[in-house]
Design an enzyme around this catalytic site. Structure first.
Site, PDB file in Angstrom:
ATOM      1  N   SER A 113      98.670  75.877  88.666  1.00 24.13           N
ATOM      2  CA  SER A 113      99.352  76.947  89.396  1.00 24.13           C
ATOM      3  C   SER A 113     100.788  77.104  88.927  1.00 24.13           C
ATOM      4  CB  SER A 113      99.316  76.655  90.901  1.00 24.13           C
ATOM      5  OG  SER A 113      97.991  76.593  91.374  1.00 24.13           O
ATOM      6  N   ARG A 135      84.586  88.812  91.585  1.00 27.94           N
ATOM      7  CA  ARG A 135      85.731  88.334  92.355  1.00 27.94           C
ATOM      8  C   ARG A 135      86.661  89.487  92.719  1.00 27.94           C
ATOM      9  NH1 ARG A 135      88.171  82.879  89.947  1.00 27.94           N
ATOM     10  NH2 ARG A 135      89.025  82.856  92.074  1.00 27.94           N
ATOM     11  N   SER A 180      92.592  86.824  99.097  1.00 21.24           N
ATOM     12  CA  SER A 180      93.309  85.996  98.129  1.00 21.24           C
ATOM     13  C   SER A 180      94.810  86.222  98.227  1.00 21.24           C
ATOM     14  CB  SER A 180      92.855  86.303  96.704  1.00 21.24           C
ATOM     15  OG  SER A 180      93.614  85.555  95.778  1.00 21.24           O
ATOM     16  N   SER A 216      96.078  80.442 101.978  1.00 17.05           N
ATOM     17  CA  SER A 216      96.844  79.786 100.891  1.00 17.05           C
ATOM     18  C   SER A 216      98.311  80.186 100.850  1.00 17.05           C
ATOM     19  CB  SER A 216      96.184  80.089  99.538  1.00 17.05           C
ATOM     20  OG  SER A 216      94.840  79.683  99.537  1.00 17.05           O
ATOM     21  N   GLU A 230      91.521  75.251  98.469  1.00 14.75           N
ATOM     22  CA  GLU A 230      91.023  74.677  97.226  1.00 14.75           C
ATOM     23  C   GLU A 230      90.678  73.193  97.372  1.00 14.75           C
ATOM     24  OE1 GLU A 230      94.999  73.737  94.664  1.00 14.75           O
ATOM     25  OE2 GLU A 230      94.796  75.747  95.479  1.00 14.75           O
ATOM     26  N   HIS A 232      85.522  82.589  95.769  1.00 14.90           N
ATOM     27  CA  HIS A 232      86.210  81.824  94.717  1.00 14.90           C
ATOM     28  C   HIS A 232      85.334  81.755  93.462  1.00 14.90           C
ATOM     29  CE1 HIS A 232      89.903  79.711  96.560  1.00 14.90           C
ATOM     30  NE2 HIS A 232      89.689  80.857  97.186  1.00 14.90           N
ATOM     31  N   ARG A 276      81.766  78.842  97.442  1.00 11.75           N
ATOM     32  CA  ARG A 276      81.881  77.393  97.583  1.00 11.75           C
ATOM     33  C   ARG A 276      81.229  76.866  98.859  1.00 11.75           C
ATOM     34  NH1 ARG A 276      88.015  76.520  95.069  1.00 11.75           N
ATOM     35  NH2 ARG A 276      87.308  76.249  92.913  1.00 11.75           N
ATOM     36  N   ARG A 336      85.766  72.531  90.801  1.00  9.46           N
ATOM     37  CA  ARG A 336      85.915  71.691  91.997  1.00  9.46           C
ATOM     38  C   ARG A 336      84.560  71.252  92.562  1.00  9.46           C
ATOM     39  NH1 ARG A 336      91.156  71.348  92.066  1.00  9.46           N
ATOM     40  NH2 ARG A 336      92.439  73.212  91.837  1.00  9.46           N
ATOM     41  N   LYS A 388      88.381  73.738  83.077  1.00 13.29           N
ATOM     42  CA  LYS A 388      89.085  74.912  83.586  1.00 13.29           C
ATOM     43  C   LYS A 388      90.500  74.557  84.023  1.00 13.29           C
ATOM     44  CE  LYS A 388      88.261  78.731  86.824  1.00 13.29           C
ATOM     45  NZ  LYS A 388      89.581  78.886  87.432  1.00 13.29           N
TER      46      LYS A 388
END
EC number: 2.5.1.19
Length: 441
Positions: free
Chosen positions: A31, A132, A178, A207, A326, A353, A357, A398, A423
Site C-alpha cells: 500500500s 471488480r 472500496s 478501510s 484485508e 475483493h 472472500r 490472502r 501479488k
C-alpha cells in the site's frame, strides 16, 4: 517475479511439529509502495523509494507509470543498504496500454493519473479485474472533466483520453465498496487545476486507515489536505492544487503481510519477531497487535521490532473488521482453530475483493471439516476438528496464506496455486519454511 494466474500446482502446507521461534523480515508495504510511486511520478522533482516492495502489484504499478513516460530506475542504496527505486517525473503521455493484473491500487489509482497525460491510455487486466467495482472512479473523473470510454460497463477494460490536464473541483463518490475510490482521487488531486473535493455519499466507508495513509503520504510531499479528522466536514476530503515535492522515503514493512507469521506464533504457542515494526503507522495491519492478543497471544514492541508470543491457547473473537477487512482471511483461519466461536463483522465489501472472500473462506474451511456460515456482513465460525485436503485460493494471495496458517495445525493441507502470494508477498513459501526451520518447528 509475477505469479502465474493459471497455476494449479498443489503446495503441501508445512505442518508444525512444535512451537515456532523465528525472526521474519517482512518485505515492504504494498500500500505504501504503490502510493509512493504515484506521488513520486506526479512530483515536480525526482525522489527515492528505499526498500520498496517488489511484487506483482508493485511491478505492475511501476511498469504502468513507465508506459506513461515516468522514469523509474532500480538500484542499490548507499553502502549497499538494500534496493532503491529512483523516480524521475516526466511529462505524462500516451498512447500506452496498461496491464493492471488484479491489483486494486493500479486499476483505481492510475485512471486519474492517465487523465493528466497527453494521449490515450488503455487499461486492461486479469479476468477477475473485469468484475471488480470501478464505476466510482470512472463516474467521478467524468464529473471532474475527464473523457473515458468503458462502453457503459463501469469496469475494465477502458480507455482514458488524457488531455494533459484536468479541471478538478467538487465531486460526490459512493465508496461503500472500496475506500480506494477516495484515495485514487486524492492522490492526483494536487495536479488538478482546481484541486479536488471528494464527498463520500455512501452508507458505509470501509478501510478508513487506508484513506488516512493516503492523506499522511500526501502531506509528507507537501500537499495541503483538509479532512474530517482535521476539523473538516464529515466524509469530505479537500486537496489544494499545488506542486508535490520529491522525497526520500523508506518503505515500512507490510504489516498485513506479517499476519501469517504472527498467526504462526499464536497457532503453535511460539514466538516470532518482526524487525522494524513502526511505532507509528497508518497501516491497518497494526491492529493485529490488539486482535491477536485478544485471541490468546501477547506482544511487545521494542527498538528491534514487534515480538509476538503465543500462549498455547487460541480464543474465539467477536470483532468489527470494517476498517481492516484485508485481515479477515488470516483471522478466519486462526478462528477455525480456536477453542470457542468467532463472529467477524463489517466486511460485506470483501465479496468484491480479489475474489468473494467470504464465500471462498466458508467453502474452503468447511471442506476441511469446519463449520463456517456467512452472515450479511461477515462470517460466523464454530471451531471443529479439521482434516487435510486441498485449499483453493481463487488467485487470491490472502486465501493462500490463510490456508498455510491452517496447515500449521492440520496435517495434509495442500494449497492450490501458492504462487499467487507473489501479488504482494514475494517468496512466501521460502519465508514460511524458513520460519519453521528444517525440523518443521
Amino acid at each position: 517475479m509475477t505469479a502465474n494466474p493459471a497455476d494449479t500446482t498443489l503446495w503441501p502446507a508445512p505442518h508444525a511439529t512444535g512451537a515456532v521461534d523465528a525472526t521474519v523480515h517482512v518485505p515492504g508495504s504494498k500500500s505504501v509502495t504503490n502510493r509512493a510511486l504515484v506521488l513520486s511520478a506526479l512530483a515536480s522533482e525526482p525522489g527515492w523509494l528505499r526498500r520498496p516492495l517488489r511484487s506483482r502489484d508493485t511491478l505492475l504499478m511501476a511498469d504502468a507509470l513507465r508506459a506513461m513516460g515516468v522514469g523509474i530506475e532500480e538500484g542499490v542504496g548507499p553502502n549497499g543498504t538494500g534496493e532503491t527505486w529512483r523516480v524521475l517525473p516526466a511529462g505524462l503521455r500516451g498512447p500506452a496500454t496498461i496491464d493492471v493484473g488484479n491489483a486494486g491500487t493500479v486499476m483505481r489509482f492510475l485512471p486519474p493519473v492517465a487523465a493528466l497525460a497527453d494521449g490515450e491510455i488503455h487499461f486492461d487486466g486479469d479476468p477477475r479485474s473485469y468484475e471488480r467495482p470501478l464505476s466510482g472512479v470512472i463516474d467521478a473523473l467524468r464529473v471532474l472533466g475527464a473523457r473515458i470510454d468503458d462502453d457503459g460497463r463501469g469496469t475494465l477494460p477502458l480507455t482514458v483520453h488524457g488531455g494533459g490536464a484536468l479541471d478538478g473541483g467538487p465531486v460526490e463518490v459512493d465508496a461503500s465498496t472500496s475506500s480506494q475510490f477516495v484515495s485514487a482521487l486524492l492522490l492526483s488531486g494536487p495536479r488538478f487545476n482546481q484541486g479536488v473535493e471528494v464527498r463520500h455519499i455512501g452508507a458505509t466507508l470501509p478501510s478508513l486507515p487506508h484513506i488516512r495513509m493516503t492523506v499522511d503520504m500526501l502531506r509528507s510531499v507537501g500537499a495541503q489536505v483538509d479532512t474530517p479528522e482535521s476539523g473538516g466536514e464529515p466524509n469530505v476530503w479537500r486537496v489544494t492544487p499545488g506542486a508535490l515535492l520529491g522525497r526520500d522515503l523508506t518503505v515500512e514493512p507490510d504489516l498485513s503481510n506479517a499476519q501469517p507469521f504472527l498467526a504462526a506464533a499464536l497457532v503453535t504457542g511460539g514466538k516470532v519477531l518482526v524487525p522494524d515494526w513502526p511505532t507509528r503507522t497508518t497501516q491497518p495491519g497494526d491492529r493485529l497487535r490488539e486482535i491477536f492478543t485478544e485471541m490468546g497471544g501477547s506482544c511487545q514492541l521494542t527498538e528491534y521490532g514487534l515480538q509476538f508470543t503465543g500462549s498455547g491457547a487460541i480464543h474465539g473473537i467477536d470483532v468489527d473488521l470494517s476498517d481492516v477487512g484485508e485481515l479477515t482471511p488470516g483471522i478466519a483461519a486462526v478462528a477455525a482453530l480456536a477453542d470457542s466461536p468467532s463472529t467477524l463483522r463489517g466486511v460485506a465489501h470483501l465479496r468484491l475483493h480479489e475474489t468473494d472472500r467470504l464465500a471462498a473462506l466458508t467453502k474452503e474451511i468447511n471442506e476441511l471439516g469446519g463449520d463456517v456460515t456467512e452472515t450479511a456482513d461477515g462470517l460466523h465460525i464454530r471451531p471443529r476438528a479439521l482434516h487435510g485436503g486441498i485449499f483453493h485460493t481463487y488467485e487470491d494471495h490472502r486465501m493462500a496464506t490463510a490456508g498455510a496458517i491452517i496447515g500449521l495445525a492440520v496435517e495434509g493441507v495442500q494449497i492450490e496455486n501458492v504462487a499467487t502470494t507473489a501479488k504482494t508477498l514475494p517468496d512466501f513459501p521460502d519465508l514460511w519454511t524458513g520460519m519453521l526451520g528444517s525440523d518443521g518447528a
